[in-house]
Motif scaffolding. Sequence first.
Motif, PDB file in Angstrom:
ATOM      1  N   PRO A  47      44.968  38.628  57.335  1.00  0.00           N
ATOM      2  CA  PRO A  47      45.671  39.910  57.213  1.00  0.00           C
ATOM      3  C   PRO A  47      46.760  39.886  56.144  1.00  0.00           C
ATOM      4  O   PRO A  47      47.277  40.940  55.763  1.00  0.00           O
ATOM      5  CB  PRO A  47      46.266  40.119  58.607  1.00  0.00           C
ATOM      6  N   LEU A  48      47.111  38.705  55.640  1.00  0.00           N
ATOM      7  CA  LEU A  48      48.122  38.603  54.591  1.00  0.00           C
ATOM      8  C   LEU A  48      47.503  38.911  53.234  1.00  0.00           C
ATOM      9  O   LEU A  48      46.402  38.452  52.924  1.00  0.00           O
ATOM     10  CB  LEU A  48      48.729  37.209  54.543  1.00  0.00           C
ATOM     11  N   ALA A  49      48.203  39.685  52.426  1.00  0.00           N
ATOM     12  CA  ALA A  49      47.765  39.953  51.060  1.00  0.00           C
ATOM     13  C   ALA A  49      48.150  38.759  50.180  1.00  0.00           C
ATOM     14  O   ALA A  49      48.976  37.922  50.558  1.00  0.00           O
ATOM     15  CB  ALA A  49      48.418  41.229  50.529  1.00  0.00           C
ATOM     16  N   THR A  50      47.554  38.708  49.002  1.00  0.00           N
ATOM     17  CA  THR A  50      47.857  37.616  48.072  1.00  0.00           C
ATOM     18  C   THR A  50      49.346  37.553  47.761  1.00  0.00           C
ATOM     19  O   THR A  50      49.937  36.468  47.694  1.00  0.00           O
ATOM     20  CB  THR A  50      47.065  37.793  46.767  1.00  0.00           C
ATOM     21  N   ALA A  51      49.962  38.715  47.574  1.00  0.00           N
ATOM     22  CA  ALA A  51      51.393  38.760  47.260  1.00  0.00           C
ATOM     23  C   ALA A  51      52.229  38.200  48.406  1.00  0.00           C
ATOM     24  O   ALA A  51      53.253  37.545  48.176  1.00  0.00           O
ATOM     25  CB  ALA A  51      51.815  40.189  46.949  1.00  0.00           C
ATOM     26  N   ASP A  52      51.801  38.452  49.652  1.00  0.00           N
ATOM     27  CA  ASP A  52      52.541  37.926  50.808  1.00  0.00           C
ATOM     28  C   ASP A  52      52.521  36.400  50.818  1.00  0.00           C
ATOM     29  O   ASP A  52      53.544  35.753  51.064  1.00  0.00           O
ATOM     30  CB  ASP A  52      51.931  38.462  52.107  1.00  0.00           C
ATOM     31  N   VAL A  53      51.350  35.813  50.549  1.00  0.00           N
ATOM     32  CA  VAL A  53      51.226  34.359  50.537  1.00  0.00           C
ATOM     33  C   VAL A  53      52.000  33.774  49.352  1.00  0.00           C
ATOM     34  O   VAL A  53      52.643  32.724  49.463  1.00  0.00           O
ATOM     35  CB  VAL A  53      49.747  33.934  50.480  1.00  0.00           C
ATOM     36  N   ALA A  54      51.939  34.460  48.204  1.00  0.00           N
ATOM     37  CA  ALA A  54      52.689  34.001  47.034  1.00  0.00           C
ATOM     38  C   ALA A  54      54.190  34.002  47.326  1.00  0.00           C
ATOM     39  O   ALA A  54      54.914  33.077  46.929  1.00  0.00           O
ATOM     40  CB  ALA A  54      52.382  34.887  45.831  1.00  0.00           C
ATOM     41  N   LEU A  55      54.655  35.049  48.026  1.00  0.00           N
ATOM     42  CA  LEU A  55      56.074  35.123  48.389  1.00  0.00           C
ATOM     43  C   LEU A  55      56.464  33.928  49.256  1.00  0.00           C
ATOM     44  O   LEU A  55      57.511  33.295  49.036  1.00  0.00           O
ATOM     45  CB  LEU A  55      56.348  36.432  49.139  1.00  0.00           C
ATOM     46  N   ILE A  56      55.605  33.599  50.224  1.00  0.00           N
ATOM     47  CA  ILE A  56      55.858  32.448  51.090  1.00  0.00           C
ATOM     48  C   ILE A  56      55.878  31.159  50.269  1.00  0.00           C
ATOM     49  O   ILE A  56      56.758  30.309  50.430  1.00  0.00           O
ATOM     50  CB  ILE A  56      54.788  32.363  52.194  1.00  0.00           C
ATOM     51  N   ARG A  57      54.875  31.040  49.389  1.00  0.00           N
ATOM     52  CA  ARG A  57      54.726  29.815  48.585  1.00  0.00           C
ATOM     53  C   ARG A  57      55.985  29.495  47.789  1.00  0.00           C
ATOM     54  O   ARG A  57      56.394  28.323  47.681  1.00  0.00           O
ATOM     55  CB  ARG A  57      53.523  29.989  47.649  1.00  0.00           C
ATOM     56  N   PHE A  58      56.617  30.520  47.203  1.00  0.00           N
ATOM     57  CA  PHE A  58      57.759  30.267  46.329  1.00  0.00           C
ATOM     58  C   PHE A  58      59.104  30.424  47.035  1.00  0.00           C
ATOM     59  O   PHE A  58      60.099  29.836  46.597  1.00  0.00           O
ATOM     60  CB  PHE A  58      57.691  31.198  45.113  1.00  0.00           C
ATOM     61  N   ALA A  59      59.161  31.183  48.126  1.00  0.00           N
ATOM     62  CA  ALA A  59      60.430  31.378  48.827  1.00  0.00           C
ATOM     63  C   ALA A  59      60.853  30.140  49.601  1.00  0.00           C
ATOM     64  O   ALA A  59      62.042  29.792  49.635  1.00  0.00           O
ATOM     65  CB  ALA A  59      60.335  32.581  49.765  1.00  0.00           C
ATOM     66  N   VAL A  60      59.897  29.472  50.221  1.00  0.00           N
ATOM     67  CA  VAL A  60      60.225  28.293  51.041  1.00  0.00           C
ATOM     68  C   VAL A  60      60.914  27.207  50.220  1.00  0.00           C
ATOM     69  O   VAL A  60      61.991  26.718  50.600  1.00  0.00           O
ATOM     70  CB  VAL A  60      58.969  27.757  51.753  1.00  0.00           C
TER      71      VAL A  60
END
Length: 309
Positions: A47-60
């Motif tokens: 259910p996550l969009a690519t942008a959501d996963v990208a946000l997680i990838r770089f925010a953490v």
Amino acid sequence: MADITATFPRPTIKWNETAAGGYVVLALVVLIWAGFALTMRAMGKSPLATADVALIRFAVPVVALLPLLFGRLHLLRQVDRKTVLLVLAGGVPFYFIASAGAKLTSAAYVGALIPGTTPLAMALISRVFMGRRLSTRQALPIGLILGGVVLMIAGQRHAVTADTLRGVGLLLLASLIWAGYTIGLRQTGLDAISNGLLLSIGSLVTIVPMMLVGLVGSNFGHFSVGEALPYVLVQGVGTGLISTLGYAFAISRLGASRSATIGSLSPALTSLLAIPLLGESLAVATAIAVVLMTFGVILANRTGERVPA
């Protein structure tokens, strides 16, 4: 005469100061790299969009490494703009292109075509932009990689669709971008943490405005914490933090050549893990292609075209 050294306790050697510690950490890094390819493929059913996963990838990593930023600001400011652009290309642009390619192919393609063709992409960039000729030592590994790519497509021509070919093209483009990112990392002259900060902060500053103005789709608020947790662990903590710092640690204990050679096993591991975890099949031709490309990357690492994390 008694040995006076026997009266003093011998210094203990910690596990993280030995080669064994390097192997343990490197094994974890290779597993994370395989997990990265698997989660890129799994995004199509999430259910996550690519942008959501990208946000997680770089925010953490930004949140985790932020306390270390201020002591490195003077180093980051010294990196020239062209090099910064090369590094940032390995962030948001790479992420979206690799994700689009993953949706049209399989985890085996993602795991093999991106890291597996990076030495080929680096040789191409070096030839076109730096005027460097292909050495005789590079001919064999690049030939193996090319053979693997051809076999991966031709070996399953009955199952290859127009979407598959588009996906392969996108993954090869992602590999080319990753090669440019690799060259950029070499040119920054920064340590692993500083490079991680440069990539993560620059990518976060890019992706957040794109999400706010609607340039990229987001499903934020329409998925649970449980559904996002695998991406937080694999993409954010794993790829963003552990693999970046762990690979640098492994190199310090094992050397660059040995670390890169062992790291070359990630495409094969991805293909094997995709069978039980994603329910994907592994055709004989694809398996042989992955083996050819893995050997090609191993040889490329030994001849100097190393592929970092």
